[in-house]
Design a protein around this motif. Structure first.
Motif, mmCIF file in Angstrom:
data_model
loop_
_atom_site.group_PDB
_atom_site.id
_atom_site.type_symbol
_atom_site.label_atom_id
_atom_site.label_comp_id
_atom_site.label_asym_id
_atom_site.label_seq_id
_atom_site.Cartn_x
_atom_site.Cartn_y
_atom_site.Cartn_z
ATOM 1 N N THR A 1 0.836 -1.194 0.000
ATOM 2 C CA THR A 1 0.000 0.000 0.000
ATOM 3 C C THR A 1 0.873 1.247 0.000
ATOM 4 O OG1 THR A 1 -0.129 0.035 2.440
ATOM 5 C CG2 THR A 1 -1.870 -1.142 1.239
ATOM 6 N N GLU A 2 0.365 2.283 -0.619
ATOM 7 C CA GLU A 2 1.001 3.606 -0.583
ATOM 8 C C GLU A 2 -0.140 4.620 -0.630
ATOM 9 O OE1 GLU A 2 4.675 5.925 -2.710
ATOM 10 O OE2 GLU A 2 3.161 5.000 -4.014
ATOM 11 N N GLY A 3 -0.432 5.223 0.531
ATOM 12 C CA GLY A 3 -1.607 6.079 0.609
ATOM 13 C C GLY A 3 -2.855 5.237 0.388
ATOM 14 N N ASP A 4 -3.689 5.662 -0.580
ATOM 15 C CA ASP A 4 -4.899 4.906 -0.896
ATOM 16 C C ASP A 4 -4.692 3.923 -2.041
ATOM 17 O OD1 ASP A 4 -6.394 6.217 1.056
ATOM 18 O OD2 ASP A 4 -6.898 7.881 -0.292
ATOM 19 N N SER A 5 -3.480 3.801 -2.530
ATOM 20 C CA SER A 5 -3.202 2.894 -3.645
ATOM 21 C C SER A 5 -2.799 1.521 -3.126
ATOM 22 C CB SER A 5 -2.075 3.451 -4.523
ATOM 23 O OG SER A 5 -2.481 4.655 -5.149
ATOM 24 N N ARG A 6 -3.122 0.517 -3.934
ATOM 25 C CA ARG A 6 -2.784 -0.864 -3.595
ATOM 26 C C ARG A 6 -2.095 -1.519 -4.784
ATOM 27 N NH1 ARG A 6 -8.700 -2.702 -1.252
ATOM 28 N NH2 ARG A 6 -8.661 -1.516 0.723
ATOM 29 N N THR B 1 -4.424 -0.626 -18.918
ATOM 30 C CA THR B 1 -4.874 0.233 -17.833
ATOM 31 C C THR B 1 -6.388 0.307 -17.910
ATOM 32 O OG1 THR B 1 -2.844 1.556 -17.823
ATOM 33 C CG2 THR B 1 -4.796 2.530 -16.813
ATOM 34 N N VAL B 2 -7.039 0.007 -16.799
ATOM 35 C CA VAL B 2 -8.496 -0.043 -16.733
ATOM 36 C C VAL B 2 -8.999 1.070 -15.820
ATOM 37 C CG1 VAL B 2 -10.498 -1.464 -16.144
ATOM 38 C CG2 VAL B 2 -8.410 -2.551 -17.026
ATOM 39 N N THR B 3 -9.967 1.844 -16.309
ATOM 40 C CA THR B 3 -10.610 2.848 -15.464
ATOM 41 C C THR B 3 -12.085 2.490 -15.345
ATOM 42 O OG1 THR B 3 -11.028 4.316 -17.352
ATOM 43 C CG2 THR B 3 -9.010 4.684 -16.094
ATOM 44 N N VAL B 4 -12.584 2.566 -14.111
ATOM 45 C CA VAL B 4 -13.993 2.251 -13.834
ATOM 46 C C VAL B 4 -14.590 3.459 -13.118
ATOM 47 C CG1 VAL B 4 -15.591 0.639 -12.760
ATOM 48 C CG2 VAL B 4 -13.357 -0.175 -13.550
ATOM 49 N N ALA B 5 -15.545 4.126 -13.784
ATOM 50 C CA ALA B 5 -16.195 5.304 -13.213
ATOM 51 C C ALA B 5 -17.598 4.926 -12.765
ATOM 52 C CB ALA B 5 -16.252 6.432 -14.240
ATOM 53 N N GLY B 6 -17.915 5.259 -11.525
ATOM 54 C CA GLY B 6 -19.233 4.929 -11.002
ATOM 55 C C GLY B 6 -19.499 5.671 -9.713
ATOM 56 N N VAL C 1 -16.905 8.354 -8.190
ATOM 57 C CA VAL C 1 -15.486 8.006 -8.049
ATOM 58 C C VAL C 1 -15.010 7.330 -9.328
ATOM 59 C CG1 VAL C 1 -15.543 7.745 -5.534
ATOM 60 C CG2 VAL C 1 -16.095 5.790 -6.998
ATOM 61 N N THR C 2 -13.687 7.338 -9.503
ATOM 62 C CA THR C 2 -13.077 6.635 -10.637
ATOM 63 C C THR C 2 -11.915 5.791 -10.122
ATOM 64 O OG1 THR C 2 -13.656 8.385 -12.215
ATOM 65 C CG2 THR C 2 -11.902 6.861 -12.858
ATOM 66 N N LEU C 3 -12.002 4.504 -10.377
ATOM 67 C CA LEU C 3 -10.945 3.566 -9.999
ATOM 68 C C LEU C 3 -10.048 3.339 -11.213
ATOM 69 C CD1 LEU C 3 -9.772 1.413 -8.005
ATOM 70 C CD2 LEU C 3 -11.389 -0.213 -9.040
ATOM 71 N N THR C 4 -8.740 3.525 -11.035
ATOM 72 C CA THR C 4 -7.775 3.317 -12.122
ATOM 73 C C THR C 4 -6.811 2.213 -11.725
ATOM 74 O OG1 THR C 4 -7.891 5.652 -12.741
ATOM 75 C CG2 THR C 4 -6.042 4.386 -13.604
ATOM 76 N N LEU C 5 -6.690 1.205 -12.600
ATOM 77 C CA LEU C 5 -5.834 0.057 -12.306
ATOM 78 C C LEU C 5 -4.912 -0.254 -13.478
ATOM 79 C CD1 LEU C 5 -8.467 -2.394 -10.764
ATOM 80 C CD2 LEU C 5 -6.735 -1.089 -9.503
ATOM 81 N N ASP C 6 -3.622 -0.361 -13.184
ATOM 82 C CA ASP C 6 -2.678 -0.964 -14.131
ATOM 83 C C ASP C 6 -2.766 -2.468 -13.960
ATOM 84 O OD1 ASP C 6 -1.665 1.277 -15.321
ATOM 85 O OD2 ASP C 6 0.212 1.316 -14.193
ATOM 86 N N VAL C 7 -2.796 -3.188 -15.068
ATOM 87 C CA VAL C 7 -2.807 -4.648 -15.027
ATOM 88 C C VAL C 7 -1.686 -5.143 -15.936
ATOM 89 C CG1 VAL C 7 -4.131 -6.746 -15.453
ATOM 90 C CG2 VAL C 7 -5.299 -4.663 -14.672
ATOM 91 N N THR D 1 -1.423 -5.994 -10.294
ATOM 92 C CA THR D 1 -2.574 -5.095 -10.350
ATOM 93 C C THR D 1 -2.264 -3.935 -9.420
ATOM 94 O OG1 THR D 1 -4.040 -7.000 -10.646
ATOM 95 C CG2 THR D 1 -5.065 -4.902 -10.112
ATOM 96 N N ASN D 2 -2.266 -2.716 -9.958
ATOM 97 C CA ASN D 2 -1.770 -1.576 -9.197
ATOM 98 C C ASN D 2 -2.631 -0.347 -9.464
ATOM 99 O OD1 ASN D 2 -0.191 0.459 -7.964
ATOM 100 N ND2 ASN D 2 1.025 0.702 -9.839
ATOM 101 N N GLY D 3 -3.125 0.276 -8.389
ATOM 102 C CA GLY D 3 -3.871 1.515 -8.578
ATOM 103 C C GLY D 3 -4.808 1.816 -7.432
ATOM 104 N N GLY D 4 -5.766 2.715 -7.704
ATOM 105 C CA GLY D 4 -6.717 3.116 -6.685
ATOM 106 C C GLY D 4 -7.559 4.264 -7.189
ATOM 107 N N TYR D 5 -8.190 4.981 -6.262
ATOM 108 C CA TYR D 5 -9.087 6.077 -6.630
ATOM 109 C C TYR D 5 -8.330 7.365 -6.923
ATOM 110 C CZ TYR D 5 -12.911 3.032 -5.305
ATOM 111 O OH TYR D 5 -13.794 1.978 -5.250
ATOM 112 N N ASP D 6 -7.041 7.377 -6.689
ATOM 113 C CA ASP D 6 -6.218 8.539 -7.018
ATOM 114 C C ASP D 6 -5.361 8.286 -8.263
ATOM 115 O OD1 ASP D 6 -7.160 10.063 -4.885
ATOM 116 O OD2 ASP D 6 -5.672 9.216 -3.508
ATOM 117 N N GLY D 7 -5.642 7.200 -8.978
ATOM 118 C CA GLY D 7 -4.869 6.889 -10.186
ATOM 119 C C GLY D 7 -3.929 5.723 -9.959
ATOM 120 N N ALA D 8 -3.107 5.447 -10.973
ATOM 121 C CA ALA D 8 -2.146 4.343 -10.912
ATOM 122 C C ALA D 8 -0.744 4.875 -11.160
ATOM 123 C CB ALA D 8 -2.485 3.284 -11.957
ATOM 124 N N ASP D 9 0.191 4.435 -10.342
ATOM 125 C CA ASP D 9 1.597 4.818 -10.493
ATOM 126 C C ASP D 9 2.238 3.869 -11.506
ATOM 127 O OD1 ASP D 9 4.273 5.362 -10.323
ATOM 128 O OD2 ASP D 9 4.378 5.314 -8.135
#
Length: 275
Positions: free
Chosen positions: A139-144, A204-209, A216-222, A235-243
């Motif tokens: 974890t880093e902040g809100d990212s996983r 990279t997958v973005t899910v807006a809902g 919110v928008t969830l952004t995930l690198d896969v 799988t890397n990302g979160g609601y603040d984007g993906a690093d």
């Protein structure tokens, strides 16, 4: 007595030669020939039960654990969590039913997009492993960042990678309906990866809902990389984007660790600047 032993040795050698000539079998090994010549019969049971050495590249549970990346493989301030915590990561924004009517090919594309959502929620994008499987999380902040190492059937693994690579075309943008009637909008784009392993795919997958009444928008690198019959999945990302840089670090250093394990080496505790 000596004459009897020599005679017995001659009879054994003659019998072996006749047998080879009658059934067309190949010549016995050097050890068997030596045993016959000395008057000691080689054990046929020993020859039948001789098996090849196990493939050193077969991934074991211990090897899969050793191949997992650590905090040292990631830049920035990622903190490693327990395996139990990583296994519990399930984002409800990924739960939804894809409507086939929005696609040109209907059910086929809808099934691919449904498989994407279900795979992201259940952490099994590449299908069920055929052998050892281990995972860890950070974890880093809100990212996983979830990292998995597993052994697969080679044909199934190649098909899964082909499927993952097709999603930028088959599922570039679609909607899915949640159980409460709300709609999620999903977009899939290609993500660049280091040229690691024998084959690789990244998206990279973005899910807006809506979550908790808020948009919110969830952004995930896969990312998935094949090394022989084994693979790493990130799988890397979160609601603040993906690093994206962290995804690339996990792929690059993780592939090196898995290669080391498969070749019988112990991975370095820290990644090399030349990896």
């Amino acid at each position: 007595m000596l004459t009897a032993v020599l005679a017995a040795g001659t009879l054994l050698a003659t019998a072996a030669a006749c047998s080879d000539g009658e059934d067309g079998a190949s010549s016995p090994s050097r050890a068997s020939s030596t045993a016959s010549a000395s008057g000691v019969a080689a054990s046929p049971v020993a020859r039948r039960t001789t098996t090849a050495s196990p493939d050193k590249n077969t991934l074991t549970s211990a090897g899969a654990r050793t191949a997992l990346i650590t905090e040292g493989d990631l830049e920035d301030n990622w903190s490693q969590v327990t395996e139990k915590t990583a296994q519990s990561w399930e984002d409800e924004l990924l739960i939804g039913t894809v409507d086939a009517q929005q696609f040109l090919t209907g059910k086929t594309q809808a099934a691919d997009c449904q498989r994407l959502l279900d795979g992201l929620y259940g952490d099994d994008l590449l299908g069920r492993p055929s052998g050892a499987s281990e995972l860890t999380g950070f974890t880093e902040g809100d990212s996983r960042l979830l990292y998995q190492v597993a052994a697969y059937d080679r044909d199934d693994l190649d098909k899964s990678l082909d499927w993952l690579g097709s999603l930028t075309t088959e599922c570039d943008e679609f909607t899915a309906k949640a159980s409460d009637g709300s709609t999620r909008t999903v977009q899939v784009v290609e993500a660049s990866l280091p040229k690691s392993g024998d084959a690789r795919e990244g998206i990279t997958v973005t899910v807006a809902g809506t979550s908790g009444g808020s948009k919110v928008t969830l952004t995930l690198d896969v990312a998935a990389v094949r090394v022989g019959d084994d693979a790493i999945t990130v799988t890397n990302g979160g609601y603040d984007g993906a690093d994206h840089d962290s995804t690339k670090d996990a792929v690059s250093h993780g592939t090196t660790r898995l290669k080391d394990v498969r070749e019988g080496r112990t991975p370095a505790p820290e990644p090399s600047e030349f990896d």
